[in-house]
Design an enzyme around this catalytic site. Structure first.
Site, PDB file in Angstrom:
ATOM      1  N   ASP A  44      42.796  42.472  36.013  1.00 14.31           N
ATOM      2  CA  ASP A  44      42.154  41.239  36.480  1.00 14.31           C
ATOM      3  C   ASP A  44      42.740  39.994  35.807  1.00 14.31           C
ATOM      4  OD1 ASP A  44      40.360  43.030  37.768  1.00 14.31           O
ATOM      5  OD2 ASP A  44      39.108  43.099  35.985  1.00 14.31           O
ATOM      6  N   GLU A 213      35.759  40.751  46.693  1.00 13.40           N
ATOM      7  CA  GLU A 213      35.304  40.473  45.324  1.00 13.40           C
ATOM      8  C   GLU A 213      36.337  39.559  44.681  1.00 13.40           C
ATOM      9  OE1 GLU A 213      35.242  44.000  42.875  1.00 13.40           O
ATOM     10  OE2 GLU A 213      37.170  44.698  43.615  1.00 13.40           O
TER      11      GLU A 213
END
Ligand code: FUB
Length: 665
Positions: A44, A213
């Site tokens: 991420d 997301e």
């Protein structure tokens, strides 16, 4: 309440201390292609530019400890990394741990995708975490004065925000917006304090159907972008997709894909886009170091381009990634830019994947190309290659392409065969070293070409030959710690007809050194580059700093001389003393014979056929006067490798170092 506060304060203190220790201790640089961090998982990746550097705030996948779900995400803390060239990354250590979040579960292992922004002189780090009470995720803020931390977590999570993957966009007028994912992608305006929502939040409208997301919002040329991982119908794993709008909270117009699904079924992708030094980059992740388990991921980078209408061109994943690799770094060619058919890569050790990969070139003609190698630091040198083979083979390193000019040709000889690179260890890694035949100019591409049976290559690295001496720096020099004088003005060697050094008797030498070779021979303080004519030789003075305590006159002659053997070298240096220094002795060694003059007085003669030995001959007691002293020497040699060394020693034999070498004619 009081007890709770006290507990928190001591925890925070402990965390600050811990963070400080990390700041001191863990500043590890790694050189990187894709993935960019080589010693831990980094998922991420949110990249931000602060103070002209790129800071990377990834989440930190770890193997799940006993008692935790083994096949799920597992993250207990965050590290921050920084880079100025996108190839060398410094790990500044841990900036926040689950144990230090006042509102979080100390063993939640849920520190998922974070973000960090700068506003009003502070760095605000946003992170999801499992709350102490209840289920699911909340989002917290930790605040620091520097991007590297230490970060102090707020005592409560942000009210009205339940979910994961926070991202903050600060508009041109300073208004900040928080986006996150929780029942779709939501967004809301942040208060000036950056820790609370101004009012409620809203679902971002206009995004496509399907799982989404990891929002990352940014503004470019007046347009707002909302980018996000998205699962396309019937595909089953995440792409990176985006939408655009005229307003920070939408409604959005869906535009399409930035990056397609991973080709290895790694389920997630997660990203950020950042402009650095005029180029946009996409940071994303993939499970490079964990091929069997896609919840242990690693950050990667690619360049991104925009079309004139602001839409984003689709990005392909590469192993090479971005940035320029220095020829003097280990060049991991398994992180290639392109390869011929049949070339594969394999882990060096499947049980320790952070040890990286190697490339397998299966047959003659197979090649691996690695782009953007900077050769500007290589003058002339050699290349070191870690390789292995099962049979005698050979390979070339070429400039630009498989048809390019040969930089070096390497041979592997196995099974007790003889040859210039004889190795008897079939199938074992070996390090081969060979001089380069040709050095590409500036930044170029490399191509390794197999010229025989299969060869495996782990890395290659270029090195300069020892230069022995370099042009003197602009500042004055000091003698080295042992007192040796390394700064000299050297005249290119004067040719001498000497067949054997047995002639170096006292009388012969005195006659040879007394001869007039050039004007002002015993008084000249030449300029760097000044020329003199000696017989039919045109010679130049060079002001140089020796890299070794002994001044390698033979190497000087090799580089600048008209001959290497049968030479007379003249050298002069200027010793600048802050005070008079009494009772010192000049201690010299030379190969071959030499004569030494201090302030125009002969102080030492080293006669005979000598090898260079440190402190081989000593002068009488001398005085170095306050201010400038001139030290001059002449070294003469026939067939030997000429060099010399000199220093001053005090009464006790200790080196004298309290002066500078300041050569100004
Ligand atoms: O890293 C954990 C989660 O995986 C992230 O929060 C999601 O965006 C996905 O990448």
């Amino acid at each position: 309440m009081l007890r709770y506060n006290r507990q928190r304060t001591s925890k925070q203190k402990a965390m600050k201390q811990l963070t400080f220790l990390f700041l001191l201790a863990i500043t590890i640089a790694s050189t990187a292609q894709n993935p960019i961090i080589h010693d831990q998982f980094t998922a991420d990746p949110t990249a931000r530019v602060f103070n002209n550097k790129v800071y990377l705030f990834p989440s930190h996948d770890i193997p799940a400890p006993a008692g935790q779900r083994q096949d799920w995400f597992c993250m207990a803390d965050y590290h921050v990394f920084s880079s100025e060239n996108l190839t060398e990354w410094t790990d500044h250590g841990m900036i926040l741990s689950q144990e230090n979040v006042p509102w979080g579960k100390p063993d939640g292992y849920s520190m998922w995708a974070p973000d960090c922004v700068f506003k009003n002189g502070k760095y605000y780090f946003y992170y999801p975490n499992a709350p102490r009470e209840g289920r699911g995720f909340a989002i917290g803020v930790a605040i620091a004065d520097r991007p590297e931390g230490p970060y102090t977590p707020e005592k409560e999570s942000i009210k009205g925000v339940g979910g994961i993957d926070p991202c903050v966009l600060i508009d041109d007028n300073g208004t900040a917006y928080l986006y996150w994912s929780g029942m779709g992608i939501r967004g809301g305006r942040l208060k000036e304090n950056m820790t609370e929502l101004e009012s409620g939040s809203q679902v971002m409208e206009g995004l496509p159907e399907g799982f989404k997301e990891g929002p990352f919002a940014f503004k470019r040329e007046g347009r707002y972008y909302l980018t996000f991982p998205w699962v396309r119908k019937d595909k089953g794993t995440e792409t990176l997709a985006y939408a655009m709008s005229d307003s920070p909270l939408g409604p959005w117009q869906f535009k399409g894909i930035i990056m397609a699904e991973h080709d290895n079924r790694c389920w997630t992708n997660h990203h950020s886009l950042v402009e650095y030094k005029g180029q946009w980059y996409l940071f994303y992740h993939r499970n490079h170091y964990s091929p069997q388990m896609d919840k242990r991921r690693s950050a990667c980078i690619e360049k991104v381009s925009f079309n004139a209408d602001g839409t984003i061109q689709e990005v392909k994943q590469t192993l090479r990634g971005v940035g320029i690799t220095q020829a003097t770094d280990k060049i991991e060619i398994d992180r290639y830019s392109s390869v011929s058919d049949g070339v594969t890569i394999a882990f060096n050790d499947t049980t320790a994947t952070f040890n990286g990969w190697h490339a397998i070139l299966p047959k003659k003609g197979a090649w691996v190309k690695y782009n953007d190698v900077d050769f500007s630091n290589i003058t002339d040198g050699y290349v070191v290659v870690k390789a292995k083979a099962n049979a005698n083979t050979c390979f070339t390193i070429k400039d630009k392409s498989e048809k390019g000019k040969v930089i070096a040709k390497l041979t592997i000889t196995v099974e007790g065969e003889t040859g210039p690179f004889r190795r008897s260890m079939k199938g074992q890694w070996m390090t081969l070293t060979i001089p380069v035949e040709y050095v590409p100019k500036g930044t170029s591409n490399l191509c390794v070409v197999c010229e025989g049976p299969e060869v495996c290559i782990d890395w290659l690295q270029f090195k300069n030959r020892t230069t022995y001496m370099k042009p003197a720096t602009a500042t004055s020099a000091k003698p080295d710690a042992e007192g040796f004088i390394r700064r000299w003005m050297l005249l290119e060697p004067i040719k001498q007809e000497i067949r054997s050094n047995v002639v170096f008797t006292n009388t012969w030498l005195r006659e040879a050194f007394a001869k007039q070779y050039f004007d002002y021979q015993m008084t000249i303080l030449p300029n760097d580059g000044q020329k003199v004519k000696v017989g039919n030789q045109n010679l130049t003075w060079h002001l140089l700093d020796s890299e070794t305590y002994n001044v390698r006159l033979f190497r000087f002659a090799e580089k600048w001389g008209q001959q290497t053997y049968g030479s007379l070298f003249w050298a002069v240096t200027v010793i600048d003393c802050p005070e008079e220094i009494h009772d010192v002795r000049l201690a010299a060694g030379s190969n071959g014979a030499s004569m030494w003059w201090l302030n125009d007085e002969e102080v030492l003669l080293l006669e005979g056929d000598r090898r260079m030995v440190q402190d081989d001959g000593m002068s009488q007691r001398l005085t170095l006067k306050k201010g400038r002293n001139t030290l001059r020497c002449a070294v003469i040699n026939g067939p030997g490798l000429s060099d010399m060394c000199v220093r001053f020693l005090d009464e006790k034999g200790n080196p004298v170092t309290g002066y500078s070498l300041d050569f100004r004619p």
